[in-house]
Design a protein around this motif. Structure first.
Motif, mmCIF file in Angstrom:
data_model
loop_
_atom_site.group_PDB
_atom_site.id
_atom_site.type_symbol
_atom_site.label_atom_id
_atom_site.label_comp_id
_atom_site.label_asym_id
_atom_site.label_seq_id
_atom_site.Cartn_x
_atom_site.Cartn_y
_atom_site.Cartn_z
ATOM 1 N N ARG A 181 22.231 2.993 -8.667
ATOM 2 C CA ARG A 181 22.304 4.286 -7.989
ATOM 3 C C ARG A 181 21.313 5.297 -8.569
ATOM 4 O O ARG A 181 20.994 6.298 -7.931
ATOM 5 C CB ARG A 181 23.730 4.838 -8.052
ATOM 6 C CG ARG A 181 24.682 4.095 -7.090
ATOM 7 C CD ARG A 181 26.126 4.308 -7.478
ATOM 8 N NE ARG A 181 26.476 5.717 -7.434
ATOM 9 C CZ ARG A 181 26.928 6.332 -6.355
ATOM 10 N NH1 ARG A 181 27.073 5.671 -5.235
ATOM 11 N NH2 ARG A 181 27.231 7.607 -6.385
ATOM 12 N N LEU B 164 20.759 8.755 -6.397
ATOM 13 C CA LEU B 164 22.139 9.120 -6.085
ATOM 14 C C LEU B 164 22.856 9.560 -7.357
ATOM 15 O O LEU B 164 23.808 10.324 -7.309
ATOM 16 C CB LEU B 164 22.887 7.944 -5.455
ATOM 17 C CG LEU B 164 22.607 7.641 -3.993
ATOM 18 C CD1 LEU B 164 23.514 6.530 -3.503
ATOM 19 C CD2 LEU B 164 22.770 8.871 -3.129
ATOM 20 N N PHE C 294 26.004 -0.370 0.673
ATOM 21 C CA PHE C 294 27.119 -0.015 -0.193
ATOM 22 C C PHE C 294 28.277 -0.997 -0.047
ATOM 23 O O PHE C 294 28.395 -1.692 0.963
ATOM 24 C CB PHE C 294 27.637 1.381 0.174
ATOM 25 C CG PHE C 294 26.616 2.474 0.046
ATOM 26 C CD1 PHE C 294 26.541 3.238 -1.103
ATOM 27 C CD2 PHE C 294 25.722 2.739 1.084
ATOM 28 C CE1 PHE C 294 25.600 4.242 -1.221
ATOM 29 C CE2 PHE C 294 24.782 3.747 0.977
ATOM 30 C CZ PHE C 294 24.722 4.501 -0.184
ATOM 31 N N MET D 148 19.478 1.105 0.833
ATOM 32 C CA MET D 148 20.660 0.804 0.020
ATOM 33 C C MET D 148 21.819 0.376 0.899
ATOM 34 O O MET D 148 22.041 0.936 1.968
ATOM 35 C CB MET D 148 21.053 2.030 -0.799
ATOM 36 C CG MET D 148 22.169 1.761 -1.783
ATOM 37 S SD MET D 148 22.258 3.082 -3.000
ATOM 38 C CE MET D 148 23.303 2.314 -4.232
ATOM 39 N N ARG E 4 20.640 -0.995 9.518
ATOM 40 C CA ARG E 4 20.342 0.427 9.450
ATOM 41 C C ARG E 4 19.316 0.707 8.352
ATOM 42 O O ARG E 4 18.359 1.452 8.548
ATOM 43 C CB ARG E 4 21.636 1.199 9.179
ATOM 44 C CG ARG E 4 21.461 2.685 9.058
ATOM 45 C CD ARG E 4 22.785 3.398 8.956
ATOM 46 N NE ARG E 4 23.437 3.187 7.672
ATOM 47 C CZ ARG E 4 24.535 3.827 7.289
ATOM 48 N NH1 ARG E 4 25.117 4.693 8.093
ATOM 49 N NH2 ARG E 4 25.076 3.595 6.111
ATOM 50 N N SER E 5 19.530 0.101 7.197
ATOM 51 C CA SER E 5 18.579 0.285 6.099
ATOM 52 C C SER E 5 17.228 -0.331 6.416
ATOM 53 O O SER E 5 16.183 0.271 6.162
ATOM 54 C CB SER E 5 19.123 -0.369 4.825
ATOM 55 O OG SER E 5 19.801 0.584 4.063
ATOM 56 N N ASN F 277 29.817 2.386 4.572
ATOM 57 C CA ASN F 277 29.434 3.777 4.836
ATOM 58 C C ASN F 277 28.671 3.961 6.133
ATOM 59 O O ASN F 277 27.715 4.736 6.210
ATOM 60 C CB ASN F 277 28.607 4.353 3.678
ATOM 61 C CG ASN F 277 29.429 4.494 2.419
ATOM 62 O OD1 ASN F 277 30.649 4.493 2.489
ATOM 63 N ND2 ASN F 277 28.773 4.610 1.290
ATOM 64 N N LEU F 278 29.093 3.252 7.165
ATOM 65 C CA LEU F 278 28.545 3.550 8.494
ATOM 66 C C LEU F 278 29.099 4.903 8.927
ATOM 67 O O LEU F 278 30.146 5.337 8.455
ATOM 68 C CB LEU F 278 28.961 2.470 9.497
ATOM 69 C CG LEU F 278 28.376 1.087 9.232
ATOM 70 C CD1 LEU F 278 28.853 0.110 10.295
ATOM 71 C CD2 LEU F 278 26.852 1.125 9.221
ATOM 72 N N PHE F 279 28.388 5.573 9.838
ATOM 73 C CA PHE F 279 28.864 6.868 10.328
ATOM 74 C C PHE F 279 29.859 6.617 11.463
ATOM 75 O O PHE F 279 29.471 6.138 12.522
ATOM 76 C CB PHE F 279 27.683 7.715 10.810
ATOM 77 C CG PHE F 279 26.630 7.901 9.749
ATOM 78 C CD1 PHE F 279 26.981 8.318 8.468
ATOM 79 C CD2 PHE F 279 25.293 7.653 10.021
ATOM 80 C CE1 PHE F 279 26.019 8.489 7.482
ATOM 81 C CE2 PHE F 279 24.325 7.819 9.035
ATOM 82 C CZ PHE F 279 24.690 8.242 7.768
#
Lengths: 360, 245
Positions: free
Chosen positions: B49, B54, B87, B85, B153-154, B91-93
């Motif tokens: 991180r 982060l 996780f 990154m 997404r990344s 941590n999708l929206f």
């Protein structure tokens, strides 16, 4: 050979079965059901005979009013303009009507998801409120000038409510973020501001805005009394709404912002695209609640001399001519409030369903 | 071009009194796949991180693709544009559709026009075999699918470095394989990858280098064969025995 399925026993289906199950399943259920049935019948028939069947609708028949017959709706026919427009000049009522429609249209359009972008919403509001103020105030293109002291009735109520909401909501968002700031000075000062405004009664704030501020500020900074009242009201609204939004922000897992940061989304985008939509979704019921409370609290501006819809209604009853018809007038006022507040609640419910759908 | 893709120099980090990273020095080469393992609380996640800022660190140096990760926001931005990154909790929206999850960061993060961003997003979703779910919302698909969306997404931002923070730890056992499969495919390319994981079989198959951390320090590093079959340090020996049983 296949054997056809038998239909379910008649005692377990149909209207009779449904009634039995929900209203007459035990002897005390049955008694309660009958009592309430009688009660409902009594109330509905009362409303029907008093409010509709025996009611007097037109001013020509007003002599019959108050002689033990039904409701006297003639008062509404006679004085609806006072209730809806307050002290606004009679010949100019069409302007007040149009202005009111402009603000209502703005409110309705604001509720449509199509307008929820960073640009469309502010533009919509500037156009909507601009139209309202221009039409109400006049003083151009042959329209006589009508100052804010003469604004009144339903249009004033709606204007105050929507202006408070539109000014207060962005302020609430700013306060909510400021209170969560990592800089202790900003967080503390915002905290004190919110706590002070929440501990003061709305009436005190409005009095201060109307009466005290002119004593303190130089003339050119005072602005209009209505403007000051709206700003004071907005600060009050923002203090409450900020805490609601803060609760919404706290309910978002840290990982959401971490993901946005790691995807190089800029700070404003983390706020606008990720945090605020989730914060509002998480706190929708409280936000609608706050809006409803605010709408009803607009009647307090009467006390500092504004003639909003409640005050106008009082004025109708205050004259000797229609002094006996206060029940009808207050019912009419209640009906107006009900339409708006009920509309807000239904909109909140629709949003929740929509968001739950959007959330799977 | 900097000498190493990522270079940690005597990195230190504290959480209050807790010494989370102790003098961590490590170089990660371009195209290398580095697996970080170790018992929980050993500082593995904290270490990766730090790479995209982060977490901040208290002392030492950290350079990523020639940029210094520190207080300079512009340097940090340059790093984040090139470091992806994934996780543990995806941590999708949750309020955006799968495809919008992949499109929005491209628009906001690297200023790609929407049409192109949608094309890139769909290509990556297809590559991760979740393209058919593009119009759904995150909680309408399984954990394994969500993690593959997070990967897509990344990857939509074309990173040079990928960080994986225990990407399969929150998954049901039957979904771990589908995520590891697509990750394994990534390691064959020329991307630089740091992966924190407890999946030792996967680590052994894809790693170019393995490090073992304990109490915030690197206790041993080496190639996977040596680390898994002939660990030298007693802590490594104990850890390898524990994860094998």
């Amino acid at each position: 050979m296949a054997i056809a399925a038998l239909p379910p026993p008649a005692t377990q289906t149909g209207v009779g079965a449904w009634l039995r199950k929900h209203f007459f399943s035990t002897w005390y259920d049955a008694i309660l059901s009958l009592i309430f049935l009688a009660l409902i019948f009594w109330v509905v028939s009362g409303i029907w005979t008093w409010g509709l069947r025996d009611a007097i609708w037109t001013v020509e028949n007003r002599d019959a009013c108050g002689h033990g017959v039904g409701a006297c709706w003639a008062v509404i026919q006679d004085r609806h303009r006072l209730i809806l427009f307050g002290l606004y000049p009679y010949e100019e009522h069409w302007r007040s009507t149009l202005a009111c429609l402009a603000v209502i249209a703005t409110m309705i359009l604001s509720c449509v998801p199509l307008f929820w972008t960073v640009w469309r919403l502010p533009i919509l509001w500037i156009v909507g409120f601009g139209t309202f103020v221009l039409l109400m105030r006049g003083g151009f293109a042959g329209l006589p000038l009508v100052t804010t002291e003469q604004w009144g009735g339903l249009s004033l109520t709606i204007f105050i409510f929507s202006a408070v909401f539109v000014l207060g909501m962005p302020l609430a968002v700013i306060l909510a973020f400021a209170r969560r700031s990592s800089l202790p000075v900003i967080a503390r000062v915002t905290g004190i501001f919110i706590d002070v405004f929440r501990s003061l009664p709305l009436l005190t704030i409005l009095f201060a805005a109307a009466v005290v501020v002119p004593l303190v500020l130089p003339d050119w900074l005072q602005g209009d009394k209505l403007g000051r009242v709206i700003i004071g009201f907005s600060l009050f609204f923002a203090a409450y709404q900020a805490e609601i939004i803060r609760a919404g922000l706290q309910s978002i897992p840290d990982g959401q912002v971490e993901a946005a940061v790691s995807l190089n989304m800029p700070f404003w985008s983390q706020v606008v695209d990720i945090q605020l939509p989730q914060a509002f979704r998480n706190t929708l019921p409280s936000t609608i609640n706050q809006a409803v409370i605010t709408f009803k609290e607009t009647s307090i501006v009467t006390i500092i001399g504004f003639f909003e819809v409640m005050a106008s209604g009082n004025a109708v009853v205050g004259t000797g001519e229609w002094g006996q018809q206060y029940v009808e007038v207050y019912l009419f006022l209640a009906f107006i409030y009900f339409i708006f507040v009920f509309g807000l609640s239904r909109y909140g419910a629709w949003l929740e369903t929509r968001m739950r759908l959007g959330h799977g | 071009m900097a000498e190493h893709a990522i270079s940690f120099g005597k990195l230190n980090k504290y959480y209050g009194d807790h010494h989370a990273l102790r003098d961590v020095s490590l170089d990660v080469e371009y195209g290398e796949t580095l697996v970080v393992c170790g018992p929980s609380g050993s500082g593995k996640s904290t270490l990766i991180r730090c790479v995209n800022g982060l977490e901040t660190y208290a002392g030492g140096t950290l350079s990523v693709l020639g940029h210094t990760v520190g207080d300079d926001e512009r340097e940090l931005e340059a790093v984040r544009k090139r470091v992806g990154m994934v996780f543990q909790n995806f941590n999708l929206f949750p309020h955006l559709t799968i495809v919008e999850n992949c499109v929005l960061p491209q628009i906001r993060g690297i200023g790609r026009p929407r049409a192109e961003a949608t094309e890139v997003a769909m290509a990556q979703l297809d590559r991760m075999q979740v393209g058919e779910h593009a119009q759904k919302f995150p909680d309408q698909i399984s954990g394994g699918q969500q993690q593959r969306v997070a990967l897509a997404r990344s990857l939509s931002l074309n990173p040079d470095i990928m960080l994986f923070d225990e990407p399969t730890s929150a998954l049901d056992p039957e979904m771990i394989a589908e995520v590891l499969d697509v990750m394994q495919e990534l390691t064959r390319g020329n991307m630089t990858i740091i992966c924190v994981t407890h999946e030792m079989g996967f680590a052994r198959a894809v790693a170019d280098k393995v490090i073992l951390m304990a109490d915030g320090a690197i206790v041993e590093q080496g190639d996977p064969e040596q680390m898994f079959t002939a660990p030298k340090h007693p802590i490594t020996q104990e850890f390898m025995k524990a994860v094998k049983s």
